[in-house]
Write an enzyme that holds these catalytic residues in place. Structure first.
Site, PDB file in Angstrom:
ATOM      1  N   GLU A   8       0.839  -1.209   0.000  1.00 31.49           N
ATOM      2  CA  GLU A   8       0.000   0.000   0.000  1.00 31.49           C
ATOM      3  C   GLU A   8       0.872   1.258   0.000  1.00 31.49           C
ATOM      4  O   GLU A   8       1.866   1.329   0.728  1.00 31.49           O
ATOM      5  CB  GLU A   8      -0.887  -0.017   1.246  1.00 31.49           C
ATOM      6  CG  GLU A   8      -1.756   1.213   1.421  1.00 31.49           C
ATOM      7  CD  GLU A   8      -2.424   1.265   2.786  1.00 31.49           C
ATOM      8  OE1 GLU A   8      -3.394   2.034   2.932  1.00 31.49           O
ATOM      9  OE2 GLU A   8      -1.983   0.540   3.703  1.00 31.49           O
ATOM     10  N   LYS A  42      -9.330   2.897  -3.113  1.00 34.81           N
ATOM     11  CA  LYS A  42      -9.893   2.413  -1.857  1.00 34.81           C
ATOM     12  C   LYS A  42     -11.252   3.058  -1.628  1.00 34.81           C
ATOM     13  O   LYS A  42     -11.409   4.268  -1.751  1.00 34.81           O
ATOM     14  CB  LYS A  42      -8.943   2.740  -0.700  1.00 34.81           C
ATOM     15  CG  LYS A  42      -9.366   2.139   0.639  1.00 34.81           C
ATOM     16  CD  LYS A  42      -8.312   2.401   1.708  1.00 34.81           C
ATOM     17  CE  LYS A  42      -8.674   1.751   3.023  1.00 34.81           C
ATOM     18  NZ  LYS A  42      -7.659   1.993   4.073  1.00 34.81           N
ATOM     19  N   CYS A  79      -5.504  -2.173   2.688  1.00 34.58           N
ATOM     20  CA  CYS A  79      -5.367  -2.057   4.134  1.00 34.58           C
ATOM     21  C   CYS A  79      -6.537  -2.725   4.850  1.00 34.58           C
ATOM     22  O   CYS A  79      -6.833  -3.886   4.621  1.00 34.58           O
ATOM     23  CB  CYS A  79      -5.212  -0.593   4.529  1.00 34.58           C
ATOM     24  SG  CYS A  79      -4.719  -0.355   6.256  1.00 34.58           S
TER      25      CYS A  79
END
Length: 531
Positions: A288, A352, A405
């Site tokens: 990430e 995301k 994440c």
């Protein structure tokens, strides 16, 4: 055991609160990195006995009678969440000059809030409380519903759901494919609360027998799924994945002076030759926000990535994506996964969608920024969430479900029928949490998503723990926490699941209905016998 049960039931005041707190804190030993699931056979019987003695006076009214149960459940939850989430404070200490003041909120405030769910669960269970197995069923249903609510309310935070305590190894993870995380949480409470029946000698035999049968079925199903064949004869050779773990210090990640060194490290690790006789990687995966800069501010970066990649290789990396505002509005930033081919072209991307509140964005931002508050990851002024979730299509016919994440902790986000035969792609940066239980807990939750979807998991973490698992959650390759390096591995095949997330939620609902029915019948029988 009867004397112990009686002592706990009759406890009051500070002693009762301390027992609930310690029982909750003890339950954390069932979670990673300890994985001592047998401790739940202590924590939950103590909670049951505490709730046996947690009835308010009749003249206090309905809510007044439930207050002692709520307080008991809250203290249990507070102990559980403080002991299980204390490491969140480590993220604030990365920039202590800006966020140290918020340490008590993270370490005590968040657990105090999350404990409300367990307090409500305990109070709800007391509504159907009775002697024997009925109260065990009531508590199980209430905790299952509490974990479900915790996953959806206030953007959701199902971290360390009780069910994870019963799933320390792949053998004990497989049932989650059928019941999901929330169903497993309800069943976990039932099985591990059953010893409380011995202490009160009411319904002990049928309760223990049923709990033992459920536990044996849980392990038996795991054995059956682990021994089942996955790949059929003639299956094409899968992709070869290289996972890169750069172990970048979080304090240096956005340091302008460190950008070139970090980028060069990533390139050099990615270009390492494979082991002698091993196939060349077809896909290279970075963690990430691995790129320490915006691509738009470093136009030569794509060319250098293309020079590193050999013909036919694909690089998958986390990065911050910038999007200019319309009509002079402020620029927006996204936490993104890019797929880049051997010519340095971006061939796919996914943003995301489920951001971390107070970490990546600030709820009620206009109001709270006026008070000087900002998100912890505020290098770019906070992130914006994607309007929709999208699959990432990679060369080689791979459909990847992007989980950036902590998106990996939400079962619903890993589910998409279009990804059958593909993989789960979890890019994360757990360096915020140092050498604490946090990265181990995060990994366990990602493993469970692989089991639920029956897709292999590719997980690249900045400082670890990076893994590739098969569709049963078994780790095929990994790098330990804090280690810098790479590993290459053939992508395990997807198995395909008979169940999807909607099916698991239906099975969870049926489990709750059965538990409530048992509790209701027991409650009614007790009332009938006392009339």
């Amino acid at each position: 055991m009867e004397r112990i049960a009686e002592t706990i039931m009759l406890s009051w005041g500070a002693k009762r609160m301390a027992l609930a707190l310690l029982a909750g804190a003890l339950a954390v030993l069932a979670l990673p990195p300890f994985n001592f699931f047998a401790v739940l056979f202590v924590s939950f019987p103590v909670l049951v006995w505490l709730l046996d003695g947690a009835s308010g006076p009749a003249e206090a009214g309905f809510l007044g009678r439930l207050r002692p149960a709520f307080v008991t459940g809250w203290w249990f939850g507070f102990g559980y969440f403080v002991a299980g989430l204390w490491w969140l404070g480590n993220a604030l200490l990365m920039e202590a000059e800006s966020f140290a003041w918020a340490l008590p909120i993270a370490v005590l405030g968040l657990p105090a809030f999350l404990a409300l769910f367990y307090g409500v669960a305990a109070a709800a269970a007391r509504v159907l409380w009775s002697d024997g197995i009925g109260r065990i069923a009531a508590l199980s249903a209430a905790f299952g519903l509490a974990e479900f609510a915790r996953a959806y309310l206030f953007t959701g935070f199902p971290w360390n759901a009780i069910g994870y305590g019963a799933m320390p190894t792949p053998l004990m993870m497989q049932s989650s494919e059928v019941f999901g995380l929330y169903g497993m949480s309800a069943l976990t409470v039932f099985v591990f609360s059953a010893p409380a029946l011995v202490g009160t000698r009411r319904g002990a035999v049928p309760g223990i027998v049923l709990a033992l049968a459920l536990f044996c079925a849980h392990v038996g199903y795991g054995w059956m799924m682990l021994t089942a064949s996955v790949a059929s004869p003639g299956t094409p050779r899968p992709a070869v994945i290289r996972v890169v773990q750069p172990a970048i210090d979080q304090t240096a990640k956005w340091d302008i002076a460190e950008r070139e060194r970090i980028f060069q490290d990533l390139l050099e690790l990615s270009a390492l030759p494979p082991r002698e006789g091993a196939p060349r990687p077809s896909h290279i995966v970075w963690p990430e926000t691995a790129l320490p800069f915006l691509l738009t501010e470093n136009p030569g970066a794509l060319s250098r990535m293309a020079e590193m990649l050999q013909v036919g290789q694909t690089l998958v990396t986390g990065a911050v994506r910038q999007e200019d505002g319309v009509g002079g509005n402020t620029r927006r930033f996204y936490n993104t996964i890019y797929a880049i081919d051997d010519e340095g072209q971006i061939i796919g991307s996914a943003d995301k969608a489920h951001l971390v509140p107070f970490g990546e964005y600030l709820p009620f931002e206009e109001l709270l920024r006026d008070y000087g508050l900002k998100p912890v990851a505020d290098s770019f002024g906070g992130f914006s969430g994607a309007d929709r979730r999208a699959l990432l299509t990679l060369p080689g016919g791979l459909n990847a479900v992007p989980l950036i994440c902590y998106e990996a902790i939400f079962p619903r986000l890993s589910e998409t029928g279009e990804a059958r035969g593909g993989l789960l792609l979890n890019l994360t940066n757990d360096a915020w949490y140092g050498f604490t239980p946090g990265p181990y807990q995060h990994l366990r939750q990602a493993q469970l998503r692989a089991v639920e979807t029956r897709l292999p998991l590719v997980r690249a973490a900045n400082s670890g723990i990076s893994v590739v698992t098969d569709s049963a959650g078994r780790i095929s390759g990994s790098l330990p926490l804090g280690e810098k390096g790479v590993f290459d591995i053939e992508l395990p095949p997807a198995r395909g699941s008979f169940w999807d997330n909607a099916d698991r939620e239906v099975n969870f609902g049926l489990t709750i209905v059965i538990m409530v029915f048992v509790a209701g019948v027991a409650r009614r029988s007790k009332k009938f016998l006392s009339d």
